[in-house]
Motif scaffolding. Structure first.
Motif, PDB file in Angstrom:
ATOM      1  N   CYS A  17       0.830  -1.211   0.000  1.00 15.83           N
ATOM      2  CA  CYS A  17       0.000   0.000   0.000  1.00 15.83           C
ATOM      3  C   CYS A  17       0.864   1.262   0.000  1.00 15.83           C
ATOM      4  O   CYS A  17       0.397   2.349   0.320  1.00 15.83           O
ATOM      5  N   ILE A  75      -1.643   3.785  -8.595  1.00 14.84           N
ATOM      6  CA  ILE A  75      -2.894   3.055  -8.818  1.00 14.84           C
ATOM      7  C   ILE A  75      -3.844   3.937  -9.613  1.00 14.84           C
ATOM      8  O   ILE A  75      -4.283   4.992  -9.133  1.00 14.84           O
ATOM      9  N   CYS A 126      -0.487   5.078   0.623  1.00 14.73           N
ATOM     10  CA  CYS A 126      -1.786   5.382   0.021  1.00 14.73           C
ATOM     11  C   CYS A 126      -2.586   6.257   0.979  1.00 14.73           C
ATOM     12  O   CYS A 126      -2.542   6.071   2.202  1.00 14.73           O
ATOM     13  N   PHE A 160      -5.475   6.142   1.757  1.00 13.84           N
ATOM     14  CA  PHE A 160      -6.468   5.386   2.525  1.00 13.84           C
ATOM     15  C   PHE A 160      -5.851   4.332   3.441  1.00 13.84           C
ATOM     16  O   PHE A 160      -6.559   3.490   3.974  1.00 13.84           O
ATOM     17  N   LEU A 161      -4.535   4.376   3.576  1.00 11.73           N
ATOM     18  CA  LEU A 161      -3.895   3.423   4.487  1.00 11.73           C
ATOM     19  C   LEU A 161      -3.940   3.978   5.910  1.00 11.73           C
ATOM     20  O   LEU A 161      -3.407   5.052   6.187  1.00 11.73           O
ATOM     21  N   CYS A 207      -6.119  -1.015   5.318  1.00 11.52           N
ATOM     22  CA  CYS A 207      -6.914  -0.260   4.346  1.00 11.52           C
ATOM     23  C   CYS A 207      -8.222   0.202   4.973  1.00 11.52           C
ATOM     24  O   CYS A 207      -8.970  -0.604   5.530  1.00 11.52           O
ATOM     25  N   VAL A 246     -10.648   1.546   3.260  1.00 16.11           N
ATOM     26  CA  VAL A 246     -11.740   1.460   2.277  1.00 16.11           C
ATOM     27  C   VAL A 246     -11.808   0.036   1.717  1.00 16.11           C
ATOM     28  O   VAL A 246     -12.116  -0.165   0.546  1.00 16.11           O
ATOM     29  N   PRO A 255      -9.897  -0.545  -4.946  1.00 15.66           N
ATOM     30  CA  PRO A 255      -9.863  -0.715  -6.407  1.00 15.66           C
ATOM     31  C   PRO A 255      -9.408  -2.117  -6.826  1.00 15.66           C
ATOM     32  O   PRO A 255      -8.880  -2.886  -6.017  1.00 15.66           O
ATOM     33  N   CYS A 296      -5.787  -3.325  -6.101  1.00 10.03           N
ATOM     34  CA  CYS A 296      -5.545  -3.764  -4.725  1.00 10.03           C
ATOM     35  C   CYS A 296      -6.123  -5.159  -4.499  1.00 10.03           C
ATOM     36  O   CYS A 296      -5.577  -5.949  -3.725  1.00 10.03           O
TER      37      CYS A 296
HETATM   38  S1  SF4 Z   1      -5.579  -1.661  -0.351  1.00 11.03           S
HETATM   39 FE1  SF4 Z   1      -6.500   0.268   0.428  1.00 11.03          FE
HETATM   40  S2  SF4 Z   1      -4.803   1.312   1.498  1.00 11.03           S
HETATM   41 FE2  SF4 Z   1      -3.875  -0.276   0.182  1.00 11.03          FE
HETATM   42  S3  SF4 Z   1      -3.360   0.802  -1.743  1.00 11.03           S
HETATM   43 FE3  SF4 Z   1      -5.422  -0.110  -1.984  1.00 11.03          FE
HETATM   44  S4  SF4 Z   1      -6.880   1.503  -1.395  1.00 11.03           S
HETATM   45 FE4  SF4 Z   1      -4.862   2.083  -0.620  1.00 11.03          FE
END
Ligand code: SF4
Length: 217
Positions: A21, A26, A66, A68-69, A74, A76, A81, A84
């Motif tokens: 992540c 991405i 990321c 969202f990490l 994660c 989300v 996506p 991931c």
């Molecule tokens: S799994 Fe979640 S935190 Fe990891 S790169 Fe994908 S969206 Fe970001």
């Protein structure tokens, strides 16, 4: 029926080291943007503004993580996506739509492990990849058709700002179309995705018709 390559052995156990992540590029398609926007309770355009680079790349923090990490992984997960969901399975789509899979190298030092148990199809299923691969393939198919159309002699080279925005912003395109037709936009995201592709297809068809008629005058 499993597609070619989906019967190959593949298994992977994630141990949540979260190395994958970090420092990843991405790219998000309109379906992924719309899903993530819902997870954040914002519109697709607001999401692109706040959580992406150039409207299509998932943003990172200063450390390369990321956006969202979180401390627990994660944040989300249910809406993450396709990239991931697949990792470390590589899914490669050729111009003619044929798909092949590969085993990616993984992050150096990753705690995850390949198991070889199960198949690619099992892995895709376990990751809930189905709606995401369908969306990715549909948008890729449209993009290839649009690229061929723009290569036609006499094709207008540039999209208007609204057209370009509608390609990336599923919600805006769907809301505008439904308002113009005096009907409510569907709430279901899958229905909205299909309508979005219909809108893009119709627009492309109109463009081709205009280009060809101009060319034959
Ligand atoms: S799994 Fe979640 S935190 Fe990891 S790169 Fe994908 S969206 Fe970001």
């Amino acid at each position: 029926v499993a597609a070619a390559g989906e019967v190959e052995p593949f298994g992977y156990v994630c141990r949540r080291c979260n190395l994958c992540c970090r420092n990843q590029r991405i790219q998000l398609n309109p379906y992924e943007v719309a899903r993530l926007a819902r997870s954040q309770g914002v519109s697709a355009s607001a999401f692109r503004e706040r959580f992406t680079v150039d409207g299509v790349w998932l943003a990172q923090t200063e450390t390369g993580a990321c956006v969202f990490l979180g401390p627990g992984g994660c944040t989300v997960h249910a809406d993450r996506p396709l990239a991931c969901r697949l990792y470390p399975l590589g899914r490669h789509v050729r111009d003619d739509g044929r798909v092949r899979f590969s085993r990616l190298a993984g992050e150096p030092g990753s705690a995850g492990a390949y198991t070889g148990e199960g198949t690619v199809a099992d892995y895709l299923e376990s990751q809930g990849a189905g709606p995401f691969t369908r969306a990715a393939d549909d948008y890729f198919g449209w993009w290839m058709a649009a690229s061929r159309a723009s290569a036609e002699p006499g094709s207008p080279p540039l999209l208007s700002e609204t057209e370009a925005n509608d390609i990336l912003d599923l919600d805006a395109a769907v809301e505008r179309r439904c308002a113009a037709e005096g009907r409510s936009a569907p709430a279901d995201l899958e229905a909205r995705r299909r309508l979005h592709l219909d809108i893009l297809d119709q627009r492309l068809e109109r463009r081709l018709t205009l280009t060809r008629s101009d060319h034959h005058v």
